[in-house]
Design a protein around this motif. Structure first.
Motif, PDB file in Angstrom:
ATOM      1  N   THR A 176     -43.820 -29.280 -26.254  1.00 50.11           N
ATOM      2  CA  THR A 176     -44.620 -28.411 -25.388  1.00 50.11           C
ATOM      3  C   THR A 176     -44.826 -27.220 -26.159  1.00 50.11           C
ATOM      4  O   THR A 176     -46.013 -26.785 -26.130  1.00 50.11           O
ATOM      5  CB  THR A 176     -44.353 -27.985 -24.060  1.00 50.11           C
ATOM      6  OG1 THR A 176     -44.084 -29.463 -23.348  1.00 50.11           O
ATOM      7  CG2 THR A 176     -45.309 -27.400 -23.298  1.00 50.11           C
ATOM      8  N   ASN A 177     -43.882 -26.519 -26.372  1.00 48.50           N
ATOM      9  CA  ASN A 177     -44.268 -25.095 -27.168  1.00 48.50           C
ATOM     10  C   ASN A 177     -44.877 -25.298 -28.543  1.00 48.50           C
ATOM     11  O   ASN A 177     -45.584 -24.546 -28.783  1.00 48.50           O
ATOM     12  CB  ASN A 177     -42.594 -24.622 -27.627  1.00 48.50           C
ATOM     13  CG  ASN A 177     -41.872 -23.985 -26.307  1.00 48.50           C
ATOM     14  OD1 ASN A 177     -42.506 -23.990 -25.089  1.00 48.50           O
ATOM     15  ND2 ASN A 177     -40.638 -24.163 -26.312  1.00 48.50           N
ATOM     16  N   LEU A 178     -44.373 -26.420 -29.172  1.00 46.88           N
ATOM     17  CA  LEU A 178     -45.159 -26.587 -30.562  1.00 46.88           C
ATOM     18  C   LEU A 178     -46.650 -26.776 -30.320  1.00 46.88           C
ATOM     19  O   LEU A 178     -47.392 -26.142 -31.056  1.00 46.88           O
ATOM     20  CB  LEU A 178     -44.715 -27.862 -30.961  1.00 46.88           C
ATOM     21  CG  LEU A 178     -45.121 -28.137 -32.565  1.00 46.88           C
ATOM     22  CD1 LEU A 178     -44.433 -27.111 -33.376  1.00 46.88           C
ATOM     23  CD2 LEU A 178     -44.579 -29.595 -33.045  1.00 46.88           C
ATOM     24  N   LEU A 179     -47.221 -27.380 -29.108  1.00 48.88           N
ATOM     25  CA  LEU A 179     -48.674 -27.581 -28.711  1.00 48.88           C
ATOM     26  C   LEU A 179     -49.018 -26.113 -28.427  1.00 48.88           C
ATOM     27  O   LEU A 179     -50.197 -25.737 -28.843  1.00 48.88           O
ATOM     28  CB  LEU A 179     -48.914 -28.532 -27.830  1.00 48.88           C
ATOM     29  CG  LEU A 179     -48.560 -29.991 -28.234  1.00 48.88           C
ATOM     30  CD1 LEU A 179     -48.636 -30.934 -27.042  1.00 48.88           C
ATOM     31  CD2 LEU A 179     -49.602 -30.587 -29.395  1.00 48.88           C
ATOM     32  N   THR A 180     -48.196 -25.582 -27.660  1.00 48.24           N
ATOM     33  CA  THR A 180     -48.767 -23.985 -27.222  1.00 48.24           C
ATOM     34  C   THR A 180     -49.113 -23.354 -28.499  1.00 48.24           C
ATOM     35  O   THR A 180     -50.126 -22.383 -28.483  1.00 48.24           O
ATOM     36  CB  THR A 180     -47.759 -23.399 -26.278  1.00 48.24           C
ATOM     37  OG1 THR A 180     -47.680 -24.383 -25.213  1.00 48.24           O
ATOM     38  CG2 THR A 180     -48.025 -22.144 -25.946  1.00 48.24           C
ATOM     39  N   TYR A 181     -48.302 -23.086 -29.236  1.00 46.75           N
ATOM     40  CA  TYR A 181     -48.362 -22.322 -30.459  1.00 46.75           C
ATOM     41  C   TYR A 181     -49.470 -22.766 -31.378  1.00 46.75           C
ATOM     42  O   TYR A 181     -50.122 -21.946 -32.095  1.00 46.75           O
ATOM     43  CB  TYR A 181     -47.096 -22.095 -31.325  1.00 46.75           C
ATOM     44  CG  TYR A 181     -45.940 -21.412 -30.545  1.00 46.75           C
ATOM     45  CD1 TYR A 181     -46.240 -20.142 -30.028  1.00 46.75           C
ATOM     46  CD2 TYR A 181     -44.605 -22.002 -30.432  1.00 46.75           C
ATOM     47  CE1 TYR A 181     -45.161 -19.410 -29.263  1.00 46.75           C
ATOM     48  CE2 TYR A 181     -43.764 -21.329 -29.741  1.00 46.75           C
ATOM     49  CZ  TYR A 181     -43.979 -20.058 -28.994  1.00 46.75           C
ATOM     50  OH  TYR A 181     -42.855 -19.488 -28.331  1.00 46.75           O
ATOM     51  N   GLN A 182     -49.557 -24.167 -31.577  1.00 49.67           N
ATOM     52  CA  GLN A 182     -50.516 -24.631 -32.532  1.00 49.67           C
ATOM     53  C   GLN A 182     -51.972 -24.295 -31.913  1.00 49.67           C
ATOM     54  O   GLN A 182     -52.853 -23.793 -32.530  1.00 49.67           O
ATOM     55  CB  GLN A 182     -50.422 -26.202 -32.503  1.00 49.67           C
ATOM     56  CG  GLN A 182     -51.585 -26.649 -33.106  1.00 49.67           C
ATOM     57  CD  GLN A 182     -51.458 -28.207 -33.090  1.00 49.67           C
ATOM     58  OE1 GLN A 182     -50.626 -28.575 -32.415  1.00 49.67           O
ATOM     59  NE2 GLN A 182     -52.473 -28.774 -33.952  1.00 49.67           N
ATOM     60  N   ARG A 183     -52.211 -24.481 -30.585  1.00 46.29           N
ATOM     61  CA  ARG A 183     -53.351 -24.037 -30.055  1.00 46.29           C
ATOM     62  C   ARG A 183     -53.559 -22.454 -30.019  1.00 46.29           C
ATOM     63  O   ARG A 183     -54.765 -21.725 -30.393  1.00 46.29           O
ATOM     64  CB  ARG A 183     -53.583 -24.371 -28.331  1.00 46.29           C
ATOM     65  CG  ARG A 183     -53.518 -25.735 -28.437  1.00 46.29           C
ATOM     66  CD  ARG A 183     -54.831 -26.633 -28.822  1.00 46.29           C
ATOM     67  NE  ARG A 183     -54.695 -27.816 -28.265  1.00 46.29           N
ATOM     68  CZ  ARG A 183     -54.648 -28.649 -29.462  1.00 46.29           C
ATOM     69  NH1 ARG A 183     -54.517 -28.407 -30.810  1.00 46.29           N
ATOM     70  NH2 ARG A 183     -54.881 -29.989 -29.015  1.00 46.29           N
ATOM     71  N   GLY A 184     -52.459 -21.542 -30.067  1.00 41.81           N
ATOM     72  CA  GLY A 184     -52.784 -20.302 -30.040  1.00 41.81           C
ATOM     73  C   GLY A 184     -53.237 -20.008 -31.299  1.00 41.81           C
ATOM     74  O   GLY A 184     -53.981 -18.836 -31.584  1.00 41.81           O
ATOM     75  N   ASP A 200     -42.378 -21.502 -36.290  1.00 42.30           N
ATOM     76  CA  ASP A 200     -41.251 -21.554 -37.211  1.00 42.30           C
ATOM     77  C   ASP A 200     -39.905 -21.789 -36.422  1.00 42.30           C
ATOM     78  O   ASP A 200     -39.164 -22.478 -36.618  1.00 42.30           O
ATOM     79  CB  ASP A 200     -41.161 -20.290 -37.963  1.00 42.30           C
ATOM     80  CG  ASP A 200     -42.204 -20.295 -39.186  1.00 42.30           C
ATOM     81  OD1 ASP A 200     -42.736 -21.381 -39.535  1.00 42.30           O
ATOM     82  OD2 ASP A 200     -42.477 -19.103 -39.737  1.00 42.30           O
ATOM     83  N   VAL A 201     -39.997 -20.954 -35.258  1.00 40.13           N
ATOM     84  CA  VAL A 201     -38.820 -21.044 -34.330  1.00 40.13           C
ATOM     85  C   VAL A 201     -38.708 -22.109 -33.653  1.00 40.13           C
ATOM     86  O   VAL A 201     -37.431 -22.860 -33.684  1.00 40.13           O
ATOM     87  CB  VAL A 201     -38.680 -20.003 -33.415  1.00 40.13           C
ATOM     88  CG1 VAL A 201     -37.830 -20.228 -32.466  1.00 40.13           C
ATOM     89  CG2 VAL A 201     -38.605 -18.562 -34.238  1.00 40.13           C
ATOM     90  N   THR A 202     -39.997 -22.966 -33.264  1.00 35.91           N
ATOM     91  CA  THR A 202     -39.817 -24.030 -32.779  1.00 35.91           C
ATOM     92  C   THR A 202     -39.575 -25.139 -33.759  1.00 35.91           C
ATOM     93  O   THR A 202     -38.711 -26.140 -33.383  1.00 35.91           O
ATOM     94  CB  THR A 202     -41.171 -24.472 -32.134  1.00 35.91           C
ATOM     95  OG1 THR A 202     -41.515 -23.537 -31.161  1.00 35.91           O
ATOM     96  CG2 THR A 202     -41.113 -25.903 -31.493  1.00 35.91           C
ATOM     97  N   GLY A 203     -39.819 -25.096 -34.810  1.00 39.19           N
ATOM     98  CA  GLY A 203     -39.400 -26.151 -35.971  1.00 39.19           C
ATOM     99  C   GLY A 203     -38.195 -26.093 -36.071  1.00 39.19           C
ATOM    100  O   GLY A 203     -37.248 -27.129 -36.423  1.00 39.19           O
ATOM    101  N   LEU A 228     -36.287 -31.674 -26.687  1.00 40.21           N
ATOM    102  CA  LEU A 228     -37.176 -32.062 -27.503  1.00 40.21           C
ATOM    103  C   LEU A 228     -38.621 -32.118 -26.822  1.00 40.21           C
ATOM    104  O   LEU A 228     -39.491 -31.696 -27.519  1.00 40.21           O
ATOM    105  CB  LEU A 228     -36.998 -33.474 -28.188  1.00 40.21           C
ATOM    106  CG  LEU A 228     -35.900 -33.321 -29.322  1.00 40.21           C
ATOM    107  CD1 LEU A 228     -35.657 -34.695 -29.942  1.00 40.21           C
ATOM    108  CD2 LEU A 228     -36.317 -32.501 -30.212  1.00 40.21           C
ATOM    109  N   ASP A 229     -38.573 -32.440 -25.492  1.00 40.48           N
ATOM    110  CA  ASP A 229     -39.716 -32.664 -24.802  1.00 40.48           C
ATOM    111  C   ASP A 229     -40.366 -31.092 -24.629  1.00 40.48           C
ATOM    112  O   ASP A 229     -41.562 -30.730 -24.801  1.00 40.48           O
ATOM    113  CB  ASP A 229     -39.672 -33.242 -23.349  1.00 40.48           C
ATOM    114  CG  ASP A 229     -39.269 -34.643 -23.392  1.00 40.48           C
ATOM    115  OD1 ASP A 229     -39.771 -35.146 -24.694  1.00 40.48           O
ATOM    116  OD2 ASP A 229     -38.759 -35.073 -22.479  1.00 40.48           O
ATOM    117  N   GLU A 230     -39.304 -30.023 -24.505  1.00 38.62           N
ATOM    118  CA  GLU A 230     -39.923 -28.780 -24.138  1.00 38.62           C
ATOM    119  C   GLU A 230     -40.265 -28.222 -25.492  1.00 38.62           C
ATOM    120  O   GLU A 230     -41.301 -27.348 -25.587  1.00 38.62           O
ATOM    121  CB  GLU A 230     -38.591 -27.975 -23.545  1.00 38.62           C
ATOM    122  CG  GLU A 230     -39.024 -26.377 -23.292  1.00 38.62           C
ATOM    123  CD  GLU A 230     -37.830 -25.707 -22.974  1.00 38.62           C
ATOM    124  OE1 GLU A 230     -37.902 -24.516 -23.116  1.00 38.62           O
ATOM    125  OE2 GLU A 230     -36.664 -26.298 -22.449  1.00 38.62           O
TER     126      GLU A 230
END
Length: 479
Positions: A444-452, A23-26, A439-441
């Motif tokens: 990366t965070n989006l993928l990290t939280y998705q995998r988590g 949510d925060v990344t979005g 946006l690149d960072e």
């Protein structure tokens, strides 16, 4: 030993935490282009098993999962305050350079249609009269050129007065904006303090407050101090504008000058409405106050332009009064004020004597009387007047000095503006690197939280399968 079902809670806390991270990344991605937005970061920490160990006790507990402790604004306060200062300086120099540009536009030098060229045309007209003192055509042409010179001086004086009036009107507008921004900061202070005390996040409210503070720094050079409860105190000079939830208003003193002619008898003063004391402003309003001051740029330029008009009238009239026209008239002034009671001649009131315009034969050209007992028509006076063009103490020299000094001041203000804007851009770049959205960072965070989130879901599924085996299948063997 942990509960049989504790693994479910551990996986569930991870789902909640990873979802909060998403949510925060979005939110960061959605506001990547929002002015004044500060990127946020989820801060997580592991939950312990809440056990109170004894001296010889042991446990196999591994904790109770993860929790989101806070959502941080990635803001550097030192860079923020530096940005306020540099933006105030930039606004000051931008306003000042813009004012000098407008003043240069008033004179439009060098140009074939500017005052210097028109003065030269008038002196050339006198030279033509000296060559043909008995002809009417050169006199008519010279008088038209003199009218053009007087009109140019009138127009320049009017343009300077209009710039004063527009700057004064802009100051009125800025005063309203300052008071409104101060009130907005006080309201945001109240909301932020309440939210903080209730344990809620107020990051977006702080961003809004930061934008209002940046606006105040640009308008009046305001500075800020953060209080322990999260509120912001704002100062103009050393005087408080916003004190936690309370504000003070500034205003232009009643009866302040509204036009250039009011100075120096009537000044433009900014006052605190509650105490009546002077406000020490910076930023754009500081530059405006310098323009409107009784010893400011506009009045100085206006006075020097009046000196050019006065010198022109004095030099020409002195020579003209001592000469004779073709009809024998003498003692006439060539340049006079619009109102005969006005003294001295200024750029605003100078005009050509209408007596000469109605009868060009009254223009003084000769050192002797053409109608006297011994008629003299020699063009000496006209020749003397044409030589005023090269006088080192004449109107031309004064005007050239005015334009030269104006050009130096304008170039200096432009250089200082460019240097200051470069410094401000550097500070803004450093602040954006700290608090801006990359946006690149974020991807990366989006993928990290998705995998988590996917991994926590898999843990939950695995534990569910184990419990199903334990509950529904254990004890069925041999039945």
């Amino acid at each position: 030993m942990g509960s049989t079902f504790s693994g479910l809670n551990t996986a569930l806390t991870s789902l909640y935490a990873q979802r909060r991270g998403l949510d925060v990344t979005g939110q960061n991605i959605a506001n990547a282009s929002t002015e004044g937005y500060t990127r946020q970061r989820v801060v997580m920490h592991a939950q312990n098993a809440n056990l109170t160990p004894g001296i010889y006790s042991t446990t196999t507990a591994v904790g109770n999962g993860v929790t989101v402790s806070s959502v941080e604004r990635l803001r550097n306060s030192a860079l923020d305050h530096r940005s306020f200062t540099e933006h105030a300086n930039s606004s000051y120099h931008n306003e000042r350079a813009g004012a000098y540009t407008l003043i240069e536009d008033v004179f439009g030098e060098p140009s074939d249609t500017a005052l210097q060229a028109r003065l030269q045309d008038m002196w050339d007209g006198w030279n033509a009269i000296a060559a043909n003192p008995d002809k009417k055509a050169p006199k008519s042409a010279m008088l038209e050129q003199a009218v053009t010179v007087a009109s140019s001086l009138n127009d320049a004086a009017a343009a300077l007065d209009n710039q004063f009036k527009s700057t004064r009107a802009g100051l009125d507008t800025y005063v309203g904006q300052v008071n409104k921004a101060a009130e907005s900061i006080a309201k945001l202070n109240h909301e932020i303090v309440l939210a903080t005390q209730a344990g809620l996040q107020a990051n977006e409210l702080m961003d809004q407050r930061g934008q209002q503070m940046l606006k105040l720094s640009e308008l009046v050079g305001a500075t800020a101090t953060e209080l322990p409860n999260g509120a912001l105190s704002v100062y103009v000079g050393s005087a408080p504008l916003v004190a936690e939830f309370n504000t003070r208003e500034i205003g232009i003193e009643t009866g302040s000058a509204t036009k250039l002619q009011d100075l120096p008898d009537i000044e433009v003063n900014l006052r605190w409405k509650d105490t009546g004391t002077a406000v020490a402003v910076g930023g754009a309003m500081g530059a405006q106050m310098e323009l409107l001051d009784k010893d400011g740029t506009l009045r100085e330029i206006s006075q020097r332009l009046d000196s050019v008009a006065s010198k022109l009238a004095s030099d020409v009239n002195t020579a003209h009064r001592g000469g004779y026209g073709v009809d024998g008239s003498t003692g006439l002034d060539m340049f006079v004020p619009y109102d005969p009671t006005d003294t001295p001649v200024t750029a605003a009131n100078i005009r050509v004597n209408s007596d000469l315009l109605t009868d060009v034969d009254r223009v003084a050209v000769s050192s002797g009387d053409p109608k006297g007992a011994t008629p003299i028509l020699n063009g000496t006076v006209a020749d003397d007047l044409s030589e005023l063009a090269t006088s080192r103490t004449g109107a031309d020299a004064s005007y050239q000095a005015l334009i030269g000094d104006l050009g130096v001041s304008a170039q200096s203000s432009i250089r200082r503006r460019d240097i200051q804007n470069a410094v401000t851009d550097q500070v803004d770049a450093a602040r954006d690197a700290e608090s801006g959205v990359n946006l690149d960072e974020e991807m990366t965070n989006l993928l990290t939280y998705q995998r988590g989130y996917e991994a926590a879901s898999r843990v939950l599924t695995t534990i569910d399968s184990m419990l199903d085996q334990l509950i529904n299948r254990t004890g069925l063997v041999g039945r």
